[in-house]
Design a protein around this motif. Structure first.
Motif, PDB file in Angstrom:
ATOM      1  N   PHE A 268       0.852  -1.048  -0.060  1.00  0.00           N
ATOM      2  CA  PHE A 268      -0.133  -0.016   0.013  1.00  0.00           C
ATOM      3  C   PHE A 268       0.787   1.341  -0.119  1.00  0.00           C
ATOM      4  N   ASP A 269      -0.053   2.420  -0.385  1.00  0.00           N
ATOM      5  CA  ASP A 269       0.790   3.733  -0.184  1.00  0.00           C
ATOM      6  C   ASP A 269       0.095   4.442   0.842  1.00  0.00           C
ATOM      7  N   TYR A 270       1.074   5.127   1.896  1.00  0.00           N
ATOM      8  CA  TYR A 270       0.638   5.863   2.752  1.00  0.00           C
ATOM      9  C   TYR A 270       0.683   7.259   2.678  1.00  0.00           C
ATOM     10  N   VAL A 271      -0.185   8.090   2.771  1.00  0.00           N
ATOM     11  CA  VAL A 271      -0.177   9.557   2.583  1.00  0.00           C
ATOM     12  C   VAL A 271      -0.597  10.246   4.029  1.00  0.00           C
ATOM     13  N   HIS A 272       0.655  10.990   4.335  1.00  0.00           N
ATOM     14  CA  HIS A 272       0.282  11.875   5.519  1.00  0.00           C
ATOM     15  C   HIS A 272       0.499  13.224   5.579  1.00  0.00           C
ATOM     16  N   GLY A 273      -0.553  14.001   5.302  1.00  0.00           N
ATOM     17  CA  GLY A 273      -0.410  15.472   5.116  1.00  0.00           C
ATOM     18  C   GLY A 273      -0.729  15.777   3.431  1.00  0.00           C
ATOM     19  N   ASP A 274       0.493  15.953   2.841  1.00  0.00           N
ATOM     20  CA  ASP A 274       0.363  16.427   1.520  1.00  0.00           C
ATOM     21  C   ASP A 274      -0.098  15.059   0.500  1.00  0.00           C
ATOM     22  N   PRO A 275      -1.288  15.217   0.092  1.00  0.00           N
ATOM     23  CA  PRO A 275      -1.594  14.156  -0.799  1.00  0.00           C
ATOM     24  C   PRO A 275      -0.711  14.043  -1.904  1.00  0.00           C
ATOM     25  N   ASP A 276       0.298  14.860  -2.408  1.00  0.00           N
ATOM     26  CA  ASP A 276       1.119  14.535  -3.647  1.00  0.00           C
ATOM     27  C   ASP A 276       2.198  13.859  -3.064  1.00  0.00           C
ATOM     28  N   LEU A 277       2.630  13.444  -1.493  1.00  0.00           N
ATOM     29  CA  LEU A 277       3.674  12.379  -1.084  1.00  0.00           C
ATOM     30  C   LEU A 277       3.272  11.412  -0.694  1.00  0.00           C
ATOM     31  N   ALA A 278       3.667  10.340  -1.133  1.00  0.00           N
ATOM     32  CA  ALA A 278       3.279   9.170  -0.426  1.00  0.00           C
ATOM     33  C   ALA A 278       4.403   8.114  -0.291  1.00  0.00           C
ATOM     34  N   VAL A 279       4.396   7.101   0.817  1.00  0.00           N
ATOM     35  CA  VAL A 279       5.519   6.374   0.945  1.00  0.00           C
ATOM     36  C   VAL A 279       4.831   4.976   0.556  1.00  0.00           C
ATOM     37  N   GLU A 280       5.571   4.018  -0.085  1.00  0.00           N
ATOM     38  CA  GLU A 280       5.038   2.550  -0.202  1.00  0.00           C
ATOM     39  C   GLU A 280       5.534   1.772   0.717  1.00  0.00           C
ATOM     40  N   LEU A 281       4.740   1.016   1.186  1.00  0.00           N
ATOM     41  CA  LEU A 281       4.882   0.242   2.503  1.00  0.00           C
ATOM     42  C   LEU A 281       4.221  -1.134   1.933  1.00  0.00           C
ATOM     43  N   VAL A 282       4.923  -2.294   2.735  1.00  0.00           N
ATOM     44  CA  VAL A 282       4.535  -3.676   2.628  1.00  0.00           C
ATOM     45  C   VAL A 282       4.401  -4.240   4.113  1.00  0.00           C
ATOM     46  N   MET A 283       3.207  -4.845   4.481  1.00  0.00           N
ATOM     47  CA  MET A 283       3.149  -5.382   5.861  1.00  0.00           C
ATOM     48  C   MET A 283       2.215  -6.632   5.819  1.00  0.00           C
ATOM     49  N   PRO A 284       2.469  -7.415   6.881  1.00  0.00           N
ATOM     50  CA  PRO A 284       1.385  -8.630   7.065  1.00  0.00           C
ATOM     51  C   PRO A 284      -0.040  -7.975   7.537  1.00  0.00           C
ATOM     52  N   LEU A 285      -0.984  -8.674   7.344  1.00  0.00           N
ATOM     53  CA  LEU A 285      -2.491  -7.963   7.329  1.00  0.00           C
ATOM     54  C   LEU A 285      -2.638  -7.461   8.848  1.00  0.00           C
ATOM     55  N   ALA A 286      -2.183  -8.185   9.819  1.00  0.00           N
ATOM     56  CA  ALA A 286      -2.530  -7.685  11.367  1.00  0.00           C
ATOM     57  C   ALA A 286      -1.628  -6.651  11.597  1.00  0.00           C
ATOM     58  N   ALA A 287      -0.585  -6.297  11.022  1.00  0.00           N
ATOM     59  CA  ALA A 287       0.416  -5.076  11.230  1.00  0.00           C
ATOM     60  C   ALA A 287      -0.370  -3.934  10.250  1.00  0.00           C
ATOM     61  N   PHE A 288      -0.874  -4.077   9.217  1.00  0.00           N
ATOM     62  CA  PHE A 288      -1.508  -3.168   8.355  1.00  0.00           C
ATOM     63  C   PHE A 288      -2.787  -2.581   9.108  1.00  0.00           C
ATOM     64  N   ASP A 289      -3.474  -3.718   9.492  1.00  0.00           N
ATOM     65  CA  ASP A 289      -4.747  -3.274  10.316  1.00  0.00           C
ATOM     66  C   ASP A 289      -4.350  -2.297  11.535  1.00  0.00           C
ATOM     67  N   THR A 290      -3.363  -2.757  12.243  1.00  0.00           N
ATOM     68  CA  THR A 290      -3.004  -1.965  13.623  1.00  0.00           C
ATOM     69  C   THR A 290      -2.501  -0.546  13.141  1.00  0.00           C
ATOM     70  N   PHE A 291      -1.772  -0.465  12.108  1.00  0.00           N
ATOM     71  CA  PHE A 291      -1.198   0.727  11.460  1.00  0.00           C
ATOM     72  C   PHE A 291      -2.265   1.435  11.166  1.00  0.00           C
ATOM     73  N   CYS A 292      -3.047   1.080  10.473  1.00  0.00           N
ATOM     74  CA  CYS A 292      -4.465   2.100  10.079  1.00  0.00           C
ATOM     75  C   CYS A 292      -5.039   2.429  11.291  1.00  0.00           C
ATOM     76  N   THR A 293      -5.409   1.581  12.270  1.00  0.00           N
ATOM     77  CA  THR A 293      -6.263   1.893  13.173  1.00  0.00           C
ATOM     78  C   THR A 293      -5.231   3.028  14.163  1.00  0.00           C
ATOM     79  N   GLU A 294      -4.258   3.053  14.471  1.00  0.00           N
ATOM     80  CA  GLU A 294      -3.301   3.709  15.129  1.00  0.00           C
ATOM     81  C   GLU A 294      -2.964   5.136  14.386  1.00  0.00           C
ATOM     82  N   GLN A 295      -2.914   5.071  13.028  1.00  0.00           N
ATOM     83  CA  GLN A 295      -2.635   6.247  12.316  1.00  0.00           C
ATOM     84  C   GLN A 295      -4.111   7.001  11.952  1.00  0.00           C
TER      85      GLN A 295
END
Length: 102
Positions: free
Chosen positions: A36-63
């Motif tokens: 997935f791509d993660y955007v924080h702040g500026d919609p024109d900037l993104a970071v590409e990340l790869v995580m197991p489903l459980a970590a992805f779920d936790t990441f999305c909840t915490e953020q």
């Protein structure tokens, strides 16, 4: 910002402001990892990340991210990863398809 209160100094939190946080699921790797791509702040900037489903779920909840999929295929793959026997029952089955903010 400081405020005096009965001989002590109490720090006040800065005013809260909404920060644009969004995840765009682009695919699934090896039937285990969410790409997935993660955007924080500026919609024109993104970071590409790869995580197991459980970590992805936790990441999305915490953020406090809004979750979208890059395509119907990515949404379906995420749903199958979350709920292999009944993908339509997945909590991701109805996430939006990413629309570029142009």
């Amino acid at each position: 910002m400081h405020e005096a209160q009965s001989g002590t100094v109490r720090r006040l939190a800065p005013p809260a402001r909404e920060i644009y946080r969004r995840v765009r699921v682009t695919g699934i790797r090896r039937a285990r990892y969410v790409e997935f791509d993660y955007v924080h702040g500026d919609p024109d900037l993104a970071v590409e990340l790869v995580m197991p489903l459980a970590a992805f779920d936790t990441f999305c909840t915490e953020q406090h991210c809004a979750i979208a999929a890059a395509s119907p295929e990515a949404r379906a793959a995420l749903s199958r990863l979350d709920h292999p026997l009944h993908p339509r029952s997945s909590r991701f089955a109805s996430i939006a398809i990413w629309e570029s903010p142009e």
